[in-house]
Design an enzyme around this catalytic site. Structure first.
Site, PDB file in Angstrom:
ATOM      1  CB  SER A 131      16.110  45.801  56.065  1.00  0.00           C
ATOM      2  OG  SER A 131      16.537  44.672  55.324  1.00  0.00           O
ATOM      3  CE1 TYR A 144      16.892  43.186  60.496  1.00  0.00           C
ATOM      4  CE2 TYR A 144      16.443  42.570  58.232  1.00  0.00           C
ATOM      5  CZ  TYR A 144      17.079  43.375  59.138  1.00  0.00           C
ATOM      6  OH  TYR A 144      17.894  44.387  58.696  1.00  0.00           O
ATOM      7  CE  LYS A 148      15.759  46.684  60.330  1.00  0.00           C
ATOM      8  NZ  LYS A 148      16.339  47.888  60.971  1.00  0.00           N
TER       9      LYS A 148
END
Length: 240
Positions: A131, A144, A148
């Protein structure tokens, strides 16, 4: 680009980017093994593309994953697409949020690689779905983003380790992509417009605009591309 006769495993195949990728790979002649936690979307995918092989397993279950994937005899391409996004302010994230995010976004990807890399011949390719949040900080994305960034680090480490075996490893790092979930989560202009204003192309991405770069990275057309984390973000990083 043809992947005719190549066996490609795609995790997170039930919806969004993974689902569309499976259909595209099938269309261009690959033998697709679609992996997802939920049966319904897999069965729908199989109905649309009967030649696709489907495997239902929760990748956060270590033993179940080992059992489910042991029958795969050869892997020419692997796309670690399965992932979750729990977006909350830092102080609201729970231990479970942290564990669930890392269990799927990095631990499961690492485990799938460990299971399938021994079955890869020279010339195989791995693509990890990372991402833009792994490369750039965004409010509410702390866990998150960490997961990533870890996936990007795994990409580079495996590229170094597997390069001598002629196995390539890359990541793609999209910004907001207009999957069904993406459209729902970013339909409010109050939320979306400030981010779009930072994207030189002035819009979010479409699913096909992630699928096609993945197909390229799986194909022989990208034989000298290894260890890269490819931003797919309409120029966001150029101006920010």
């Amino acid at each position: 680009m043809s992947l005719s006769g190549k066996k490609v495993v795609v995790t997170g195949a039930g919806q969004g980017i993974g689902n569309e990728l499976c259909k595209t790979l099938n269309k261009i002649g690959a033998h697709v093994v679609a992996v997802s936690r939920t049966a319904g979307p897999l069965e729908s995918l199989k109905a649309d593309c009967p030649s696709i092989e489907i495997i239902q397993v929760d990748l956060s279950d270590w033993n179940a994953t080992t059992e489910a994937l042991k029958g795969i005899d050869r892997v020419d391409g692997l796309v670690n697409n399965a992932g979750i996004a729990i977006i909350k302010p830092y102080g609201e994230l729970s231990e479970k949020d942290f564990d669930d995010t890392f269990n799927i976004n990095i631990k499961a990807a690492w485990h799938v690689c460990q299971l399938l890399i021994p079955k890869m011949p020279a010339g195989a390719s791995i693509v990890n779905l990372s991402s833009l949040a792994g490369l750039k900080a965004f409010a509410g994305h702390s866990v998150y983003s960490m997961s990533k960034a870890a996936l990007d680090a795994m990409t580079k480490s495996l590229a170094c380790e597997l390069g001598p075996r002629k196995i390539r490893v890359n990541s793609v790092n999209p910004t907001v992509i207009l999957t069904r979930m993406g459209r729902e989560n970013w339909s409010d202009p109050v939320k979306a417009d400030p981010l779009i204003a930072k994207i030189p192309l002035g819009r979010f991405g479409e699913v096909s605009e992630v699928v096609e770069p993945i197909v390229y990275l799986l194909s022989d057309k990208s034989n000298y591309i290894n260890g890269h984390c490819l931003p797919i973000e309409g120029g966001f990083l150029a101006g920010n």
